[in-house]
Design a protein around this motif. Structure first.
Motif, PDB file in Angstrom:
ATOM      1  N   ARG A 100       0.759  -1.047   0.105  1.00 51.62           N
ATOM      2  CA  ARG A 100       0.138  -0.054  -0.037  1.00 51.62           C
ATOM      3  C   ARG A 100       1.055   1.283  -0.155  1.00 51.62           C
ATOM      4  O   ARG A 100       0.648   2.283  -0.597  1.00 51.62           O
ATOM      5  N   PHE A 101       1.932   1.151   0.865  1.00 55.96           N
ATOM      6  CA  PHE A 101       2.727   2.126   0.785  1.00 55.96           C
ATOM      7  C   PHE A 101       3.414   2.873  -0.515  1.00 55.96           C
ATOM      8  O   PHE A 101       3.397   3.880  -0.932  1.00 55.96           O
ATOM      9  N   PHE A 102       3.685   1.581  -1.290  1.00 55.46           N
ATOM     10  CA  PHE A 102       4.429   1.854  -2.466  1.00 55.46           C
ATOM     11  C   PHE A 102       3.272   2.283  -3.608  1.00 55.46           C
ATOM     12  O   PHE A 102       3.752   3.200  -4.521  1.00 55.46           O
ATOM     13  N   CYS A 103       2.339   1.672  -3.609  1.00 54.13           N
ATOM     14  CA  CYS A 103       1.285   2.480  -4.293  1.00 54.13           C
ATOM     15  C   CYS A 103       0.840   3.646  -4.147  1.00 54.13           C
ATOM     16  O   CYS A 103       0.810   4.559  -5.089  1.00 54.13           O
ATOM     17  N   LEU A 104       0.759   4.082  -2.795  1.00 56.30           N
ATOM     18  CA  LEU A 104       0.290   5.323  -2.486  1.00 56.30           C
ATOM     19  C   LEU A 104       1.456   6.566  -3.025  1.00 56.30           C
ATOM     20  O   LEU A 104       1.342   7.580  -3.790  1.00 56.30           O
ATOM     21  N   SER A 105       2.964   6.105  -2.960  1.00 59.23           N
ATOM     22  CA  SER A 105       3.994   6.987  -3.133  1.00 59.23           C
ATOM     23  C   SER A 105       3.935   7.078  -4.544  1.00 59.23           C
ATOM     24  O   SER A 105       4.283   8.212  -5.085  1.00 59.23           O
ATOM     25  N   VAL A 106       3.792   6.066  -5.433  1.00 59.10           N
ATOM     26  CA  VAL A 106       3.980   6.121  -6.812  1.00 59.10           C
ATOM     27  C   VAL A 106       2.943   6.907  -7.392  1.00 59.10           C
ATOM     28  O   VAL A 106       2.988   7.611  -8.391  1.00 59.10           O
ATOM     29  N   TYR A 107       1.525   6.558  -6.928  1.00 66.05           N
ATOM     30  CA  TYR A 107       0.267   7.421  -7.495  1.00 66.05           C
ATOM     31  C   TYR A 107       0.353   8.791  -7.286  1.00 66.05           C
ATOM     32  O   TYR A 107       0.134   9.760  -8.040  1.00 66.05           O
ATOM     33  N   VAL A 108       0.673   9.219  -5.820  1.00 66.82           N
ATOM     34  CA  VAL A 108       0.858  10.727  -5.372  1.00 66.82           C
ATOM     35  C   VAL A 108       1.985  11.186  -6.334  1.00 66.82           C
ATOM     36  O   VAL A 108       1.780  12.483  -6.897  1.00 66.82           O
ATOM     37  N   THR A 109       3.006  10.705  -6.390  1.00 70.11           N
ATOM     38  CA  THR A 109       4.003  11.504  -7.344  1.00 70.11           C
ATOM     39  C   THR A 109       3.638  11.559  -8.689  1.00 70.11           C
ATOM     40  O   THR A 109       3.843  12.793  -9.025  1.00 70.11           O
ATOM     41  N   MET A 110       3.093  10.846  -9.263  1.00 64.51           N
ATOM     42  CA  MET A 110       2.822  11.123 -10.652  1.00 64.51           C
ATOM     43  C   MET A 110       1.724  12.149 -10.457  1.00 64.51           C
ATOM     44  O   MET A 110       1.643  13.072 -11.500  1.00 64.51           O
ATOM     45  N   TYR A 111       0.716  12.246  -9.808  1.00 62.81           N
ATOM     46  CA  TYR A 111      -0.519  13.218  -9.936  1.00 62.81           C
ATOM     47  C   TYR A 111       0.175  14.551  -9.322  1.00 62.81           C
ATOM     48  O   TYR A 111      -0.204  15.320  -9.992  1.00 62.81           O
ATOM     49  N   LEU A 112       1.057  14.725  -8.675  1.00 65.73           N
ATOM     50  CA  LEU A 112       1.362  15.985  -8.192  1.00 65.73           C
ATOM     51  C   LEU A 112       2.416  16.513  -9.452  1.00 65.73           C
ATOM     52  O   LEU A 112       2.333  17.455  -9.925  1.00 65.73           O
ATOM     53  N   ASN A 113       3.252  15.528  -9.725  1.00 61.23           N
ATOM     54  CA  ASN A 113       4.232  15.802 -10.881  1.00 61.23           C
ATOM     55  C   ASN A 113       3.159  16.145 -11.985  1.00 61.23           C
ATOM     56  O   ASN A 113       3.556  17.457 -12.561  1.00 61.23           O
ATOM     57  N   ASP A 114       2.172  15.490 -12.605  1.00 60.43           N
ATOM     58  CA  ASP A 114       1.568  15.725 -13.920  1.00 60.43           C
ATOM     59  C   ASP A 114       0.725  17.054 -13.558  1.00 60.43           C
ATOM     60  O   ASP A 114       0.575  17.994 -14.408  1.00 60.43           O
ATOM     61  N   CYS A 115       0.075  17.242 -12.379  1.00 64.60           N
ATOM     62  CA  CYS A 115      -0.564  18.523 -11.735  1.00 64.60           C
ATOM     63  C   CYS A 115       0.178  19.769 -12.162  1.00 64.60           C
ATOM     64  O   CYS A 115      -0.263  20.860 -12.410  1.00 64.60           O
ATOM     65  N   MET A 146      -4.094  17.397  -1.929  1.00 64.97           N
ATOM     66  CA  MET A 146      -2.533  17.466  -1.939  1.00 64.97           C
ATOM     67  C   MET A 146      -1.852  18.278  -3.006  1.00 64.97           C
ATOM     68  O   MET A 146      -0.895  19.076  -3.047  1.00 64.97           O
ATOM     69  N   VAL A 147      -2.818  18.265  -4.195  1.00 66.16           N
ATOM     70  CA  VAL A 147      -2.165  19.113  -5.319  1.00 66.16           C
ATOM     71  C   VAL A 147      -2.461  20.475  -4.666  1.00 66.16           C
ATOM     72  O   VAL A 147      -1.308  21.320  -4.960  1.00 66.16           O
ATOM     73  N   GLU A 148      -3.373  20.758  -4.352  1.00 66.97           N
ATOM     74  CA  GLU A 148      -3.569  22.374  -3.581  1.00 66.97           C
ATOM     75  C   GLU A 148      -2.651  22.742  -2.673  1.00 66.97           C
ATOM     76  O   GLU A 148      -1.910  23.573  -2.509  1.00 66.97           O
ATOM     77  N   ILE A 149      -2.206  21.725  -1.651  1.00 72.15           N
ATOM     78  CA  ILE A 149      -1.240  22.151  -0.828  1.00 72.15           C
ATOM     79  C   ILE A 149       0.148  22.298  -1.307  1.00 72.15           C
ATOM     80  O   ILE A 149       1.024  23.069  -1.105  1.00 72.15           O
ATOM     81  N   ASN A 150       0.399  21.291  -2.197  1.00 68.37           N
ATOM     82  CA  ASN A 150       1.553  21.323  -3.224  1.00 68.37           C
ATOM     83  C   ASN A 150       1.801  22.686  -3.916  1.00 68.37           C
ATOM     84  O   ASN A 150       2.984  23.217  -4.030  1.00 68.37           O
ATOM     85  N   THR A 151       0.715  23.240  -4.234  1.00 67.15           N
ATOM     86  CA  THR A 151       0.956  24.448  -5.175  1.00 67.15           C
ATOM     87  C   THR A 151       1.171  25.352  -4.269  1.00 67.15           C
ATOM     88  O   THR A 151       1.799  26.235  -4.619  1.00 67.15           O
ATOM     89  N   LYS A 152       0.711  25.390  -2.881  1.00 64.41           N
ATOM     90  CA  LYS A 152       1.153  26.517  -2.085  1.00 64.41           C
ATOM     91  C   LYS A 152       2.621  26.330  -1.470  1.00 64.41           C
ATOM     92  O   LYS A 152       3.117  27.309  -1.307  1.00 64.41           O
ATOM     93  N   LEU A 153       2.850  25.109  -1.435  1.00 63.80           N
ATOM     94  CA  LEU A 153       4.314  24.764  -0.957  1.00 63.80           C
ATOM     95  C   LEU A 153       5.338  25.378  -2.059  1.00 63.80           C
ATOM     96  O   LEU A 153       6.388  26.206  -1.848  1.00 63.80           O
ATOM     97  N   LEU A 154       4.831  25.261  -3.370  1.00 57.85           N
ATOM     98  CA  LEU A 154       5.813  25.677  -4.494  1.00 57.85           C
ATOM     99  C   LEU A 154       5.638  27.178  -4.684  1.00 57.85           C
ATOM    100  O   LEU A 154       6.826  27.864  -4.733  1.00 57.85           O
ATOM    101  N   ALA A 155       4.637  27.747  -4.085  1.00 56.98           N
ATOM    102  CA  ALA A 155       4.603  29.289  -4.046  1.00 56.98           C
ATOM    103  C   ALA A 155       5.144  30.004  -3.200  1.00 56.98           C
ATOM    104  O   ALA A 155       5.983  30.997  -3.318  1.00 56.98           O
ATOM    105  N   VAL A 156       5.458  29.176  -1.835  1.00 57.75           N
ATOM    106  CA  VAL A 156       6.332  29.700  -0.895  1.00 57.75           C
ATOM    107  C   VAL A 156       7.803  29.722  -1.446  1.00 57.75           C
ATOM    108  O   VAL A 156       8.697  30.922  -1.261  1.00 57.75           O
TER     109      VAL A 156
END
Ligand code: FE2
Ligand code: FE2
Length: 405
Positions: A280-295, A345-355
């Motif tokens: 489950r950990f690896f599935c989550l890591s791989v899916y989240v990485t792709m989603y954040l990257n692509d967004c 997570m995408v919203e939070i990541n966007t804020k992090l990038l903005a910082v």
């Protein structure tokens, strides 16, 4: 091999980006330089023009990574004297499949490439170059890992070793083809420099199996989905490389099937509660990485006529269904709550990038990041703790690798 393993980097390596704790494996000594460079293609091959038009690419949490592992443990795992689960007949059959080399003559370029590249201008051109660079790095990462495994397992298990070498052949071909694509944009990745200068993330063999299996299968689903979309909507085809994805992704599918066979030979990595948690950990890591990257790169996907989030969810759902055949547990990605969490997570990541983009001093930036990182961690944890889907069944007979594509 695809790129989507980046979040798996162990936590201690990060100073200024959102984090997801890795499996806690020890890391190899770092190399001093960590830059990935895109260099102007040298006029004279003897002297690579590293100084000219050098373009630094930001080394971020989500960038494709290079991996290394405990090769001594790998040797033990594939020693037929020690491991009686190794089904050598199956590996011999797989080896024949790889030797057939279906794509030997597939990666041949034509003049359409350069013409299409010249036509591409503006923001799409920039983002397209980045796509080529990242894809090339990810493919090259697979090449390095498989090549070394092929070398190290030669004595212990020549059949498995040869399969790894043939997979490294495929990845070298993929990376080379992408790098040729960069030459259409008057750029080239200095792969020799990357090999030496880039940091390597260490994973124990068990984690290499989970991560690489997922990486290959998600790569397959990404490529085939883009291929089918552009076949149906040729007006969005900006560059001919996508026409090659249909056969190309079959290489990734075969690589994934080989890892499936490897895991079947190591049932201890699939049949207990720890295996379920790691799966489950690896599935989550791989899916989240792709989603954040692509967004972060939605302009690229929109540029080829895709809706980024729909594309990603399709890829995640299909990869998860495939993965459920072998992993003992997977995430319930078809539950709408999973996507809601990804979107937060995408919203939070966007804020992090903005910082990161602000003019604040580093201390202030870090202070601003703390609540955002905490929020991201909490979303990740909540997604991880969603009721999983029990899968795999460890009834391996059903999951013989497909030998015909
Ligand atoms: Fe590949
Ligand atoms: Fe691959």
């Amino acid at each position: 091999m695809a790129a989507e393993m980046a979040l798996l980097k162990p936590i201690s390596k990060f100073a200024n980006t959102p984090r997801l704790a890795g499996p806690g494996a020890p890391s190899r000594p770092r190399f001093a330089a960590v830059r990935m460079s895109a260099t102007a293609q040298p006029a004279a091959p003897k002297k690579p023009a590293k100084k000219a038009n050098k373009q630094a690419i930001k080394e971020t949490l989500l960038a494709p990574r290079f991996y290394t592992t405990d090769f001594d443990e790998m040797e033990q795992l594939f020693n037929t004297e020690i491991n009686k689960n190794l089904n050598q007949d199956e590996f011999v059959a797989l080896l024949q499949e790889f030797k057939t080399d279906y794509n030997q003559t597939h990666f041949v370029r034509n003049k359409e490439f350069k013409e299409a590249a010249d036509k591409m201008q503006g923001p799409l051109r920039q983002i397209f170059v980045e796509f080529l660079e990242r894809s090339c790095t990810a493919e090259f990462s697979g090449f390095l890992l498989y090549k070394e495994l092929g070398r190290r397992l030669k004595k212990t298990n020549p059949v498995v070793a040869e399969i790894f070498s043939l997979m490294s052949r495929d990845e070298a071909r993929h990376a080379g083809f992408l790098n040729k694509g960069l030459s259409d944009f008057n750029l080239a990745l200095d792969l020799g420099f990357l090999t030496k200068a880039r940091k390597y993330t260490f994973f124990k063999p068990k984690f290499i199996f989970y991560a690489t299996y997922l990486s290959e299968k998600i790569g397959y689903w990404r490529y085939i989905t883009i291929y089918r979309h552009l076949k149906e909507n040729p007006e969005y085809q900006p560059y001919p490389i996508f026409k090659y994805f249909e056969n190309w992704c079959q290489d990734e599918n075969r690589h994934g099937d080989f890892f499936s066979a490897l895991m079947k030979a190591q049932p201890q990595f699939l049949n207990d509660w720890k295996a379920k948690l790691w799966s489950r950990f690896f599935c989550l890591s791989v899916y989240v990485t792709m989603y954040l990257n692509d967004c972060q790169r939605t302009a690229f996907y929109e540029g080829i006529g895709l809706n980024t989030k729909e594309f990603d969810m399709h890829v995640i759902i299909e990869t998860n269904r495939t993965t459920a055949r072998i992993f003992p547990a997977v995430l319930d990605v078809e539950n709408p709550e999973f996507k809601r969490k990804l979107d937060r997570m995408v919203e939070i990541n966007t804020k992090l990038l903005a910082v990161g983009e602000t003019e604040d001093i580093p201390l202030v930036k870090n202070l601003k990041r703390i609540p955002l990182i905490a929020a991201l961690a909490s979303e990740l944890l909540a997604a991880y703790l969603m009721p999983p889907i029990e899968s795999g069944s460890v009834d391996f007979a059903e999951f013989e690798p497909r030998l015909v594509y």
